[in-house]
Design a protein around this motif. Structure first.
Motif, PDB file in Angstrom:
ATOM      1  N   GLY A 243       0.796  -1.226   0.000  1.00 36.68           N
ATOM      2  CA  GLY A 243       0.000   0.000   0.000  1.00 36.68           C
ATOM      3  C   GLY A 243       0.825   1.270   0.000  1.00 36.68           C
ATOM      4  N   THR A 244       1.907   1.298   0.777  1.00 35.98           N
ATOM      5  CA  THR A 244       2.698   2.536   0.835  1.00 35.98           C
ATOM      6  C   THR A 244       3.419   2.789  -0.487  1.00 35.98           C
ATOM      7  OG1 THR A 244       4.518   1.288   1.853  1.00 35.98           O
ATOM      8  CG2 THR A 244       3.105   2.557   3.330  1.00 35.98           C
ATOM      9  N   ARG A 245       3.786   1.733  -1.213  1.00 31.17           N
ATOM     10  CA  ARG A 245       4.457   1.936  -2.508  1.00 31.17           C
ATOM     11  C   ARG A 245       3.447   2.359  -3.566  1.00 31.17           C
ATOM     12  NH1 ARG A 245       8.681   3.560  -3.654  1.00 31.17           N
ATOM     13  NH2 ARG A 245       9.623   2.096  -5.098  1.00 31.17           N
ATOM     14  N   ILE A 246       2.285   1.674  -3.600  1.00 34.43           N
ATOM     15  CA  ILE A 246       1.258   2.050  -4.580  1.00 34.43           C
ATOM     16  C   ILE A 246       0.685   3.428  -4.231  1.00 34.43           C
ATOM     17  CG2 ILE A 246      -1.047   1.441  -5.432  1.00 34.43           C
ATOM     18  CD1 ILE A 246      -0.233  -1.497  -5.109  1.00 34.43           C
ATOM     19  N   GLY A 247       0.674   3.743  -2.932  1.00 34.67           N
ATOM     20  CA  GLY A 247       0.141   5.025  -2.469  1.00 34.67           C
ATOM     21  C   GLY A 247       1.173   6.138  -2.437  1.00 34.67           C
ATOM     22  N   TRP A 248       2.355   5.874  -2.976  1.00 31.43           N
ATOM     23  CA  TRP A 248       3.409   6.890  -3.124  1.00 31.43           C
ATOM     24  C   TRP A 248       3.930   7.456  -1.807  1.00 31.43           C
ATOM     25  CZ3 TRP A 248       1.649  10.518  -7.779  1.00 31.43           C
ATOM     26  CH2 TRP A 248       1.532   9.732  -8.935  1.00 31.43           C
ATOM     27  N   GLY A 249       3.767   6.757  -0.674  1.00 31.37           N
ATOM     28  CA  GLY A 249       4.344   7.280   0.569  1.00 31.37           C
ATOM     29  C   GLY A 249       3.660   6.746   1.799  1.00 31.37           C
ATOM     30  N   CYS A 250       4.208   7.075   2.960  1.00 33.62           N
ATOM     31  CA  CYS A 250       3.611   6.599   4.212  1.00 33.62           C
ATOM     32  C   CYS A 250       3.453   7.754   5.187  1.00 33.62           C
ATOM     33  CB  CYS A 250       4.439   5.446   4.796  1.00 33.62           C
ATOM     34  SG  CYS A 250       6.165   5.863   5.114  1.00 33.62           S
ATOM     35  N   THR A 251       3.506   7.444   6.480  1.00 37.83           N
ATOM     36  CA  THR A 251       3.319   8.456   7.517  1.00 37.83           C
ATOM     37  C   THR A 251       4.386   9.547   7.425  1.00 37.83           C
ATOM     38  OG1 THR A 251       3.111   6.390   8.731  1.00 37.83           O
ATOM     39  CG2 THR A 251       2.399   8.363   9.857  1.00 37.83           C
ATOM     40  N   SER A 252       5.620   9.150   7.040  1.00 39.41           N
ATOM     41  CA  SER A 252       6.713  10.133   6.973  1.00 39.41           C
ATOM     42  C   SER A 252       6.659  10.955   5.683  1.00 39.41           C
ATOM     43  CB  SER A 252       8.053   9.416   7.103  1.00 39.41           C
ATOM     44  OG  SER A 252       8.123   8.314   6.221  1.00 39.41           O
ATOM     45  N   GLY A 253       6.609  10.267   4.537  1.00 36.28           N
ATOM     46  CA  GLY A 253       6.647  10.979   3.258  1.00 36.28           C
ATOM     47  C   GLY A 253       5.430  11.850   3.022  1.00 36.28           C
ATOM     48  N   HIS A 254       4.219  11.299   3.263  1.00 38.24           N
ATOM     49  CA  HIS A 254       2.991  12.081   3.111  1.00 38.24           C
ATOM     50  C   HIS A 254       2.684  12.880   4.372  1.00 38.24           C
ATOM     51  CE1 HIS A 254       1.814  10.637  -0.769  1.00 38.24           C
ATOM     52  NE2 HIS A 254       1.565   9.394  -0.394  1.00 38.24           N
ATOM     53  N   GLY A 255       2.691  12.185   5.527  1.00 39.59           N
ATOM     54  CA  GLY A 255       2.206  12.781   6.773  1.00 39.59           C
ATOM     55  C   GLY A 255       3.080  13.896   7.301  1.00 39.59           C
ATOM     56  N   VAL A 256       4.408  13.756   7.167  1.00 39.52           N
ATOM     57  CA  VAL A 256       5.309  14.793   7.697  1.00 39.52           C
ATOM     58  C   VAL A 256       5.789  15.714   6.566  1.00 39.52           C
ATOM     59  CG1 VAL A 256       7.469  15.258   8.926  1.00 39.52           C
ATOM     60  CG2 VAL A 256       6.040  13.330   9.616  1.00 39.52           C
ATOM     61  N   CYS A 257       6.526  15.158   5.606  1.00 39.03           N
ATOM     62  CA  CYS A 257       7.115  16.002   4.548  1.00 39.03           C
ATOM     63  C   CYS A 257       6.047  16.575   3.621  1.00 39.03           C
ATOM     64  CB  CYS A 257       8.129  15.205   3.735  1.00 39.03           C
ATOM     65  SG  CYS A 257       9.498  14.598   4.723  1.00 39.03           S
ATOM     66  N   GLY A 258       5.084  15.742   3.203  1.00 42.02           N
ATOM     67  CA  GLY A 258       4.065  16.204   2.256  1.00 42.02           C
ATOM     68  C   GLY A 258       3.202  17.298   2.857  1.00 42.02           C
ATOM     69  N   ILE A 259       2.688  17.058   4.063  1.00 39.86           N
ATOM     70  CA  ILE A 259       1.859  18.078   4.717  1.00 39.86           C
ATOM     71  C   ILE A 259       2.719  19.302   5.016  1.00 39.86           C
ATOM     72  CG2 ILE A 259       0.518  18.633   6.788  1.00 39.86           C
ATOM     73  CD1 ILE A 259      -0.592  15.853   6.787  1.00 39.86           C
ATOM     74  N   GLY A 260       3.983  19.075   5.434  1.00 39.56           N
ATOM     75  CA  GLY A 260       4.889  20.182   5.740  1.00 39.56           C
ATOM     76  C   GLY A 260       5.238  21.026   4.517  1.00 39.56           C
ATOM     77  N   ARG A 261       5.023  20.456   3.309  1.00 41.52           N
ATOM     78  CA  ARG A 261       5.243  21.222   2.078  1.00 41.52           C
ATOM     79  C   ARG A 261       3.912  21.721   1.511  1.00 41.52           C
ATOM     80  NH1 ARG A 261       7.233  19.177  -2.573  1.00 41.52           N
ATOM     81  NH2 ARG A 261       6.328  17.136  -2.266  1.00 41.52           N
ATOM     82  N   PHE A 262       2.829  21.508   2.246  1.00 39.00           N
ATOM     83  CA  PHE A 262       1.485  21.926   1.847  1.00 39.00           C
ATOM     84  C   PHE A 262       1.089  21.291   0.516  1.00 39.00           C
ATOM     85  CE2 PHE A 262       3.928  25.512   3.741  1.00 39.00           C
ATOM     86  CZ  PHE A 262       3.444  25.393   5.039  1.00 39.00           C
ATOM     87  N   SER A 263       1.462  20.022   0.309  1.00 37.14           N
ATOM     88  CA  SER A 263       1.103  19.319  -0.928  1.00 37.14           C
ATOM     89  C   SER A 263      -0.316  18.760  -0.798  1.00 37.14           C
ATOM     90  CB  SER A 263       2.079  18.170  -1.177  1.00 37.14           C
ATOM     91  OG  SER A 263       1.491  17.187  -2.007  1.00 37.14           O
ATOM     92  N   PRO A 264      -1.248  19.219  -1.653  1.00 39.31           N
ATOM     93  CA  PRO A 264      -2.622  18.703  -1.539  1.00 39.31           C
ATOM     94  C   PRO A 264      -2.678  17.182  -1.671  1.00 39.31           C
ATOM     95  CG  PRO A 264      -2.567  20.641  -2.950  1.00 39.31           C
ATOM     96  CD  PRO A 264      -1.135  20.284  -2.678  1.00 39.31           C
ATOM     97  N   LEU A 265      -1.893  16.605  -2.590  1.00 39.50           N
ATOM     98  CA  LEU A 265      -1.914  15.140  -2.770  1.00 39.50           C
ATOM     99  C   LEU A 265      -1.592  14.433  -1.457  1.00 39.50           C
ATOM    100  CD1 LEU A 265      -0.599  13.066  -5.724  1.00 39.50           C
ATOM    101  CD2 LEU A 265       0.110  12.430  -3.427  1.00 39.50           C
ATOM    102  N   SER A 266      -0.554  14.928  -0.751  1.00 38.00           N
ATOM    103  CA  SER A 266      -0.164  14.279   0.503  1.00 38.00           C
ATOM    104  C   SER A 266      -1.192  14.503   1.605  1.00 38.00           C
ATOM    105  CB  SER A 266       1.200  14.800   0.958  1.00 38.00           C
ATOM    106  OG  SER A 266       2.216  14.238   0.168  1.00 38.00           O
ATOM    107  N   ILE A 267      -1.860  15.664   1.581  1.00 33.33           N
ATOM    108  CA  ILE A 267      -2.910  15.921   2.583  1.00 33.33           C
ATOM    109  C   ILE A 267      -4.062  14.942   2.361  1.00 33.33           C
ATOM    110  CG2 ILE A 267      -4.613  17.619   3.405  1.00 33.33           C
ATOM    111  CD1 ILE A 267      -2.443  19.790   2.685  1.00 33.33           C
ATOM    112  N   TYR A 268      -4.477  14.751   1.076  1.00 35.84           N
ATOM    113  CA  TYR A 268      -5.532  13.755   0.780  1.00 35.84           C
ATOM    114  C   TYR A 268      -5.064  12.363   1.206  1.00 35.84           C
ATOM    115  CZ  TYR A 268      -7.163  17.423  -2.471  1.00 35.84           C
ATOM    116  OH  TYR A 268      -7.558  18.600  -3.039  1.00 35.84           O
TER     117      TYR A 268
END
Lengths: 156, 159
Positions: free
Chosen positions: A108-133
């Motif tokens: 799931g994390t590979r098909i979903g392009w990230g996990c708690t760190s990549g989406h949850g920390v870095c993605g949200i911290g970069r205000f990326s809508p994809l990672s927020i979703y």
């Protein structure tokens, strides 16, 4: 009904600050996202077919730094263990459920392009809508799974 | 380049700090994670993970805004490996995150805490991590499929 755990947790906040600092270091110094599933997943995913795929990953400059980052994670784990062997305590999940959960998290994390760190920390911290979703989706799936296990009374 | 000593040293230090942060925060205890995800009763809900996220996101966001405005990263030639923020999310990425969330709720491990906990050589984190590694390989095996692929290699430049 009230909370039985304290609402504020200073250790959790301090640990979070360390995680954020580690992620910012990799971002600013190396221009990389500190996403564990992306870093380790690409490395492990290129193990097959062995050794051609792995060699190609290293030749592309995508192997060594991932291996070194993983070595840092392991060194951190060993440091924590030397400091307090109880830093990680098992929950008592049965082997079949651990296998199912691990497979779901890895795939799931590979098909979903990230996990708690990549989406949850870095993605949200970069205000990326994809990672927020993405974070909202895996959190809601997590809440729903725990609720379902409770409601169905599954012993897992 | 990604094989320069500076790049590799910062990779190691980042991994080390990351693991220490996970341990200090308590996220290496799967019971705490499942406690956070258990909103069926206020008495069982453990808010700790909320503070991990707050601390990590705020620290990363502030440091990136303050230090990330450089023309290039310190040890890399450009920002080409930072994906461009996307306003939409592909269906397969949504599906992947659903699968991840279900697995996370079942066992209480996400990839970082699983790997760090596996260093205790406890059978629970070891078994989970082995299955997760198999999942990484399965995802790679599915990647030629147009609707279950991995992220595009070589993302668009500029953060």
């Amino acid at each position: 009904m009230t909370l039985s755990y304290p609402f504020f947790d200073a250790h959790a906040l301090l640990g979070g600050i360390l995680i954020g600092a580690a992620s910012a270091l990799l971002f600013v110094a190396n221009g990389r996202i500190a996403g564990i599933s992306g870093i380790v997943g690409r490395l492990v995913g290129s193990l097959l077919p062995f050794p051609g795929n792995l060699r190609a990953t290293f030749a592309a400059g995508e192997g060594m730094w991932r291996l070194v980052f993983l070595a840092g994670l392991v060194a951190g784990g060993l440091t924590l263990g030397a400091w307090s062997p109880e830093f990680s305590t098992p929950r008592g999940t049965s082997a079949p459920w651990l296998l199912i959960a691990g497979l779901l998290v890895g795939t799931g994390t590979r098909i979903g392009w990230g996990c708690t760190s990549g989406h949850g920390v870095c993605g949200i911290g970069r205000f990326s809508p994809l990672s927020i979703y993405a974070t909202l989706i895996f959190m809601v799936a997590g809440f729903a799974t725990v609720a379902l296990v409770r409601i169905l009374g599954l012993s897992i | 380049m990604s094989s320069s000593p500076g790049f590799l040293v910062t990779s190691f230090v980042s991994g080390l700090l990351f693991a220490l942060g996970l341990g200090v925060s308590g996220m290496t205890h799967p019971d705490k994670v499942v406690g956070f995800l258990d909103i069926t009763s206020l008495e069982r809900w453990n808010p700790a993970l909320l503070w991990v996220m707050v601390g990590a996101i705020a620290t990363f966001a502030v440091l990136r805004l303050v230090l990330g405005g450089r023309p290039k990263p310190v040890f890399a030639p450009d920002w080409g490996h930072i994906p461009k923020p996307s306003r939409t999310i592909p269906g397969k990425v949504m599906l992947g995150n659903v699968l991840f969330g279900v697995g996370w709720g079942l066992a209480g491990y996400c990839p970082g805490p699983a790997l760090v906990s596996a260093t205790t050589l406890g059978s629970e984190p070891l078994l989970f991590t082995a299955a997760m590694a198999l999942g990484f390989i399965v995802a790679e095996w599915l990647s030629p499929s147009p609707w279950l692929g991995l992220p595009p290699a070589g993302a668009a430049p500029k953060p």
